[in-house]
Design a protein around this motif. Structure first.
Motif, PDB file in Angstrom:
ATOM      1  N   LEU A 162     -29.900  22.483 -39.975  1.00  0.00           N
ATOM      2  CA  LEU A 162     -28.904  22.049 -39.308  1.00  0.00           C
ATOM      3  C   LEU A 162     -29.352  21.516 -37.895  1.00  0.00           C
ATOM      4  O   LEU A 162     -30.481  21.766 -37.494  1.00  0.00           O
ATOM      5  N   CYS A 163     -28.523  20.734 -37.368  1.00  0.00           N
ATOM      6  CA  CYS A 163     -28.851  20.412 -35.807  1.00  0.00           C
ATOM      7  C   CYS A 163     -29.280  21.453 -35.028  1.00  0.00           C
ATOM      8  O   CYS A 163     -28.443  22.228 -34.503  1.00  0.00           O
ATOM      9  N   GLY A 164     -30.512  21.305 -34.337  1.00  0.00           N
ATOM     10  CA  GLY A 164     -30.919  22.260 -33.481  1.00  0.00           C
ATOM     11  C   GLY A 164     -30.239  22.403 -32.035  1.00  0.00           C
ATOM     12  O   GLY A 164     -30.518  23.066 -31.400  1.00  0.00           O
ATOM     13  N   PHE A 165     -29.633  21.179 -31.720  1.00  0.00           N
ATOM     14  CA  PHE A 165     -29.073  20.975 -30.373  1.00  0.00           C
ATOM     15  C   PHE A 165     -27.560  21.516 -30.400  1.00  0.00           C
ATOM     16  O   PHE A 165     -26.982  21.662 -29.238  1.00  0.00           O
ATOM     17  N   ARG A 166     -27.019  21.798 -31.558  1.00  0.00           N
ATOM     18  CA  ARG A 166     -25.633  22.430 -31.662  1.00  0.00           C
ATOM     19  C   ARG A 166     -25.244  23.458 -30.521  1.00  0.00           C
ATOM     20  O   ARG A 166     -24.167  23.379 -30.118  1.00  0.00           O
ATOM     21  N   GLY A 167     -26.320  24.282 -30.457  1.00  0.00           N
ATOM     22  CA  GLY A 167     -25.896  25.363 -29.373  1.00  0.00           C
ATOM     23  C   GLY A 167     -25.652  24.889 -27.948  1.00  0.00           C
ATOM     24  O   GLY A 167     -24.915  25.618 -27.119  1.00  0.00           O
ATOM     25  N   ARG A 168     -26.064  23.583 -27.531  1.00  0.00           N
ATOM     26  CA  ARG A 168     -25.795  23.128 -26.196  1.00  0.00           C
ATOM     27  C   ARG A 168     -25.007  21.895 -26.119  1.00  0.00           C
ATOM     28  O   ARG A 168     -24.775  21.088 -25.135  1.00  0.00           O
ATOM     29  N   CYS A 169     -24.677  21.344 -27.451  1.00  0.00           N
ATOM     30  CA  CYS A 169     -23.777  20.069 -27.526  1.00  0.00           C
ATOM     31  C   CYS A 169     -22.293  19.928 -27.168  1.00  0.00           C
ATOM     32  O   CYS A 169     -21.597  20.767 -27.707  1.00  0.00           O
ATOM     33  N   HIS A 170     -21.944  19.045 -26.124  1.00  0.00           N
ATOM     34  CA  HIS A 170     -20.683  19.098 -25.914  1.00  0.00           C
ATOM     35  C   HIS A 170     -19.847  18.265 -26.835  1.00  0.00           C
ATOM     36  O   HIS A 170     -18.673  18.018 -26.641  1.00  0.00           O
ATOM     37  N   VAL A 171     -20.490  17.496 -27.609  1.00  0.00           N
ATOM     38  CA  VAL A 171     -19.621  16.658 -28.530  1.00  0.00           C
ATOM     39  C   VAL A 171     -19.821  17.137 -30.133  1.00  0.00           C
ATOM     40  O   VAL A 171     -19.593  16.590 -31.190  1.00  0.00           O
ATOM     41  N   ARG A 172     -20.068  18.560 -30.359  1.00  0.00           N
ATOM     42  CA  ARG A 172     -20.448  19.364 -31.602  1.00  0.00           C
ATOM     43  C   ARG A 172     -19.033  19.237 -32.329  1.00  0.00           C
ATOM     44  O   ARG A 172     -18.062  19.334 -31.740  1.00  0.00           O
ATOM     45  N   ILE A 173     -18.999  19.346 -33.496  1.00  0.00           N
ATOM     46  CA  ILE A 173     -17.799  19.412 -34.435  1.00  0.00           C
ATOM     47  C   ILE A 173     -17.927  20.779 -35.493  1.00  0.00           C
ATOM     48  O   ILE A 173     -19.028  20.739 -36.227  1.00  0.00           O
ATOM     49  N   ASP A 174     -17.082  21.432 -35.259  1.00  0.00           N
ATOM     50  CA  ASP A 174     -16.938  22.624 -35.896  1.00  0.00           C
ATOM     51  C   ASP A 174     -16.625  22.345 -37.397  1.00  0.00           C
ATOM     52  O   ASP A 174     -15.762  21.351 -37.779  1.00  0.00           O
ATOM     53  N   GLY A 175     -17.302  22.885 -38.273  1.00  0.00           N
ATOM     54  CA  GLY A 175     -17.084  22.598 -39.822  1.00  0.00           C
ATOM     55  C   GLY A 175     -18.221  21.308 -40.233  1.00  0.00           C
ATOM     56  O   GLY A 175     -18.211  20.999 -41.397  1.00  0.00           O
TER      57      GLY A 175
END
Ligand code: SF4
Length: 135
Positions: free
Chosen positions: A84-97
């Motif tokens: 999984l994307c390692g940046f998702r914990g800090r990403c302001h444009v992350r997409i749930d699901g």
């Protein structure tokens, strides 16, 4: 002769490097030629690095605070995938699901850079274009 220059200082990287590779948590999230750093869209982490270079204009610092002060979108539990994307914990444009379920595949931006992200170039550009704050 070639040099490898490692830095968080994007302004120096822009000044001296021909080819750029952006790493986050050991994963290459963006790669391309120096010009890819000139304007959005970028990978969200590259965007963060580019945004951290101070601009000589009134209101620059306050415009950065407005960007970084926004809450992250909520996101459910992550899947078992180790890619999984390692940046998702800090990403302001992350997409749930999506970002917490499926590993991102490499995609090419109009700049020629190759990024690892679920977001399209148009979505990233919209998120990363900020109007200069007028004094
Ligand atoms: S894959 Fe998702 S979490 Fe990772 S950088 Fe792109 S939008 Fe953000």
């Amino acid at each position: 002769m070639s040099y490898m220059f490692i830095s968080h200082d994007i302004s120096t990287v822009r000044a001296i490097c021909d080819d750029v590779m952006v790493l986050y948590a050991g994963q290459c999230v963006e790669a391309g030629q120096r010009d890819v750093l000139a304007a959005p869209p970028h990978h969200p982490y590259t965007g963060l690095l580019v945004d951290s270079v101070p601009a000589l204009r009134p209101g620059w610092l306050d415009s950065r605070r407005a960007l970084t002060g926004t809450a992250l979108p909520s996101m459910g539990p992550a899947s078992e995938s180790t890619e999984l994307c390692g940046f998702r914990g800090r990403c302001h444009v992350r997409i749930d699901g999506k970002c917490n379920v499926t590993p991102p595949s490499a995609r090419q931006l109009p700049s020629g850079a190759v990024i690892l992200c679920h977001r399209s170039a148009a979505e990233l550009e919209r998120a990363q274009k900020t109007e200069p704050v007028t004094a």
